[in-house]
Design an enzyme around this catalytic site. Structure first.
Site, PDB file in Angstrom:
ATOM      1  CG  ASN A  81      -2.002  -1.021   1.185  1.00 49.93           C
ATOM      2  OD1 ASN A  81      -2.282  -1.596   0.146  1.00 49.93           O
ATOM      3  ND2 ASN A  81      -2.620  -1.272   2.324  1.00 49.93           N
ATOM      4  CG  MET A  83      -6.260  -8.377   3.122  1.00 52.48           C
ATOM      5  SD  MET A  83      -7.538  -7.309   2.433  1.00 52.48           S
ATOM      6  CE  MET A  83      -7.314  -7.621   0.684  1.00 52.48           C
ATOM      7  CG  PHE A  84       0.149 -10.052   4.624  1.00 50.29           C
ATOM      8  CD1 PHE A  84      -0.123 -10.303   5.961  1.00 50.29           C
ATOM      9  CD2 PHE A  84      -0.020 -11.077   3.715  1.00 50.29           C
ATOM     10  CE1 PHE A  84      -0.543 -11.566   6.371  1.00 50.29           C
ATOM     11  CE2 PHE A  84      -0.444 -12.329   4.125  1.00 50.29           C
ATOM     12  CZ  PHE A  84      -0.710 -12.577   5.463  1.00 50.29           C
ATOM     13  CB  CYS A  85       0.271  -3.264   3.609  1.00 54.84           C
ATOM     14  SG  CYS A  85      -0.044  -2.636   5.262  1.00 54.84           S
ATOM     15  CB  ALA A  86      -0.308  -7.086  -0.670  1.00 56.17           C
TER      16      ALA A  86
END
Length: 442
Positions: A131, A387-390
């Site tokens: 992100n 979502m691990f900033c993806a």
């Protein structure tokens, strides 16, 4: 030659967090892609600032000036040394090309705000960026749309990756046009650990330079385990965070070619960014100081130098990479036979291509939830779910099948052991083989 340690237990003893106990058991920390544990030399360096020379402005005084202040002189010496340590880590030609930031995210925002981009210019990323390497460019697109008065103006574009998540150089090169001013990519994905080959980075640099653009490398996941040479790769900008390199929180680095930094206006101004100020005018300092507004995170700066020294010189990148691959191969071997219609591994099948990251996905949230809960409750295992900033990549790839958020990541680093991974694998096997037993774990 860098010194290395062959005794993993001796190395683990450098990390005080591993000495803790809960319910009589030690921690099993598998969230290093987010934040690594910190060794004693880093903790000592941070503490030394507050105990020995807790002052300001040391390294930011005019070069060659004699500071008649005991603590400030000591701080200047150590901050200057720290910037040189980071310069050598990246192979940067000049120490003035190293800008202190809070983290990778701030560095990317600095670029998105300060690069001389206008309506008609475009920024190109891959489809699976963090992100922090997407939202600043989308915000830039919104600003330039307002400037142009065109709500449909295209500023940000993306190119696809291969189906297994690996980098598609042909797609990247084909997406570069005469309007491309920035190509911004992560050197290693925090989602599945896939890494862009050095040869591909050089090819991208050559192509984007040919159209008058710049290459930015998000190295947050690569600098902790891989030697990076900005000159050899041909990158114009690079950023990383120290908290992923055994260093302090709130401490990051932006590398930029000096000629580009010199032309860029600063993002924040005031304090030590200026050489002099009058009521009606001001004169900015040269890079890097003009980008470093206000009181700096001096404890973090000194801790950054200690972290680089520890990871690069005490442990060694060759050893870290070999250890991560060995661990990932071991866990992959345990989990691959468990793959089915409700559990699978993201990324390429070959564990060597995923470094120290292994991400599990499921069509059923109860499976991921149960693994995380049981591993934590029974054995103090710390994984990362979500979502691990993806977000954008996961939505794009998996919303249609309804499992974009059902992911669980184990990220390994220099202090993990195969025995720890066996503990995790045992829990996963139990849940995956009997998922109906955990339907109440919504």
């Amino acid at each position: 030659m860098p010194a290395t340690r062959t005794d993993l237990e001796a190395l683990r003893a450098d990390f005080p967090a591993l000495e803790r106990r809960r319910r009589g058991k030690p921690p099993i920390y598998l969230n290093s892609a987010c934040t690594t544990l910190r060794p004693r030399p880093v903790i000592d360096a941070v503490r030394a600032y507050y105990e020995a020379y807790p002052t300001c402005g040391g390294g930011r005084a005019a070069e060659g000036a004699h500071l008649r202040a005991w603590f400030t002189e000591e701080l200047r010496e150590r901050e200057t040394e720290a910037r040189e340590v980071v310069r050598s880590l990246l192979g940067a030609p000049r120490v003035e090309e190293i800008v202190w930031t809070r983290n990778t995210t701030e560095a990317i925002n600095l670029l998105a705000r300060c690069l001389p981009l206008e309506p008609g210019d475009e920024v190109l990323t891959s489809e699976n960026e963090h992100n922090s390497n997407l939202v600043p460019w989308l915000q830039l697109q919104a600003r330039l749309r307002d400037v142009a008065g065109d709500a449909d103006l295209v500023v940000h574009r993306h190119f696809a990756r291969h189906p297994d998540g690996t980098f598609d150089l042909a797609a990247a090169l084909a997406a570069i046009t005469p309007r491309t001013r920035v190509v911004a990519i992560a050197q290693r994905s925090n989602l599945d650990g896939t890494r862009v080959p050095d040869s591909a980075i050089r090819a991208l640099a050559e192509r984007v330079h040919a159209v008058g653009g710049w290459l930015f490398l998000d190295a947050a996941q690569s600098v902790p385990n891989t030697p990076v040479d900005v000159v050899d790769l041909g990158v114009d900008f690079l950023a990383f965070s120290l908290h992923k390199l055994c260093g302090p929180s709130g401490m990051g680095v932006l590398y930029g070619r000096y000629d580009l930094l010199e032309r860029m206006p600063p993002f924040l101004v005031g304090g030590d960014t200026v050489a002099d100020v009058h009521l009606d005018r001001f004169e900015m300092k040269p890079p890097p100081e003009k980008f470093e507004a206000g009181l700096q995170h001096y404890a973090g700066i000194l801790g950054a130098a200690a972290a680089v020294t520890y990871v690069r010189d005490v442990v060694g990148f060759d050893r870290i990479r070999a250890h991560e691959r060995r661990l990932n191969a071991h866990l992959t071997e345990r989990l691959r036979p468990l793959e089915c219609d409700h559990f699978w591994l993201l990324g390429p099948p070959d564990a060597d291509q995923r470094g120290g990251i292994l991400t599990m996905a499921s069509s059923q949230g109860t499976v991921i939830n149960a693994i995380e809960r049981i591993a934590d409750e029974e054995s103090n295992v710390m994984l990362r779910k979500g979502m691990f900033c993806a977000n954008a990549f996961l939505h794009h790839r998996f919303d249609a099948t309804g499992h974009a958020k059902n992911n669980l990541r184990a990220s390994m680093y220099l202090y993990n052991t195969e025995a720890e991974l066996d503990v995790v694998a045992d829990v996963i096997e139990r849940v995956v083989k009997n998922p109906l037993d955990y339907l109440d774990d919504a």
